[in-house]
Design a protein around this motif. Sequence first.
Motif: not given
Length: 301
Positions: A36, A38, A47, A49-50, A54, A70-71, A73, A84, A97, A99
Motif C-alpha cells: 500500500c 499513498e 492510493i 494497492d490495498g 491499507l 483515488s485508489i 489496484f 480493503f 473513493f 477505485i
Amino acid sequence: MSSTQNNLFTIHFWGVRGSIACPGPETVRYGGNTPCVEMRVGGERLIFDGGTGLRVLGQSLLSQMPVEASIFFTHSHWDHIQGFPFFIPAFLKGNRFNIYGAIAPNGSTIKERLTDQMLDPNFPVPLRVMQADLRFNELEIGKPVQIGEIIIENALLNHPGEAVGYRINWRGYSAAYITDTEHRPEGLDPNVLKLAQNADVMIYDATYTNDEYYSSATPKQGWGHSTWEEAVKVAKAANVKKLAIFHHEPLHNDDFLDRVGDEASVHFRNTIMAREGLSISLIESNGVNSVPLPQEDQVFV
C-alpha cells in the motif's frame, strides 16, 4: 486543503512486503504489511494497492474526515487486496473513493473481485455495508487517467494473471509504481522502461536476489517477480533519479534487507529500501524522511 499541500508531491509507504503479511521480531524495521503506497500530489490523495498496509493507512485517516481519494489496484492477488475489507474510512458515510482496476483475464471487474473476497463464508461483512461513496472505474490499458493536473499512465506488467504498472505525472515531476513484475530473459521490458523513463522515483518489485531467482534447487522463474539486480539495470537504462526497492520477500528479515540495500547502493548510488513509515518528497529537497505510523492503541476495529 492548504496551499502548501497543493504544492507537494510526496510518497508514503504503508505496506512494502509481498505475498503474505509477515509481522514479527525480525521484520520490525522494514515492516510486515503487504503493498500500500499513498501519494499526495498537488492536493490530491492517490492510493496504490490495498494490501494489509491499507488498514494502517485507514487508521491514520480517521482524524482527517471527510476523506476523498483515488485508489488504483495493480491486480487482485490476495496480498494486494486483503486490506480493503479492513479499510475503516470506506465504511463511513461522507467519504468518497474513486477505485480503478483493469478487467482481469477472466473478464471480472475490480468491483466484482473486491466484492467476492467479502462474501460469506470467506468474510462476515459484505462490501455493500460500506457507507462511503465508492465509485468503481474500469481502467483501460494504455489509456491515461487524469485527475486535475495529474496524469496517471499505465501499462501491463509480466505477472501471472496480469498486473498493471503506473506512472504518476504532475508539473514535470514523476513517480513510477512498478509491481508485480518479472523481468524478461530477452532483455528489459519496454513497458517497464516506458513507465520508468526519467522518473524522479521508481518503486520496483525486487522480491528476490539473482541467486534466489536462478537457484538450481528452488528457482523462481515464472513466479512473477524480479530482483534487485534487474531493478538496478532498469534504473540505469531509464535514467531514474531514485530507486526504491519494494515488494520484499517475506522470508527476508531486516538484516537481510540491510545487506540488499548496501549492495544495491554500490551499483546504483541513489537506492533506498522501501519500509513502512518512509516518506519521500519529490519537491522540497528530493530527500527522504521517516514519518511515524499510528500507535496500535489508536486502531479502531
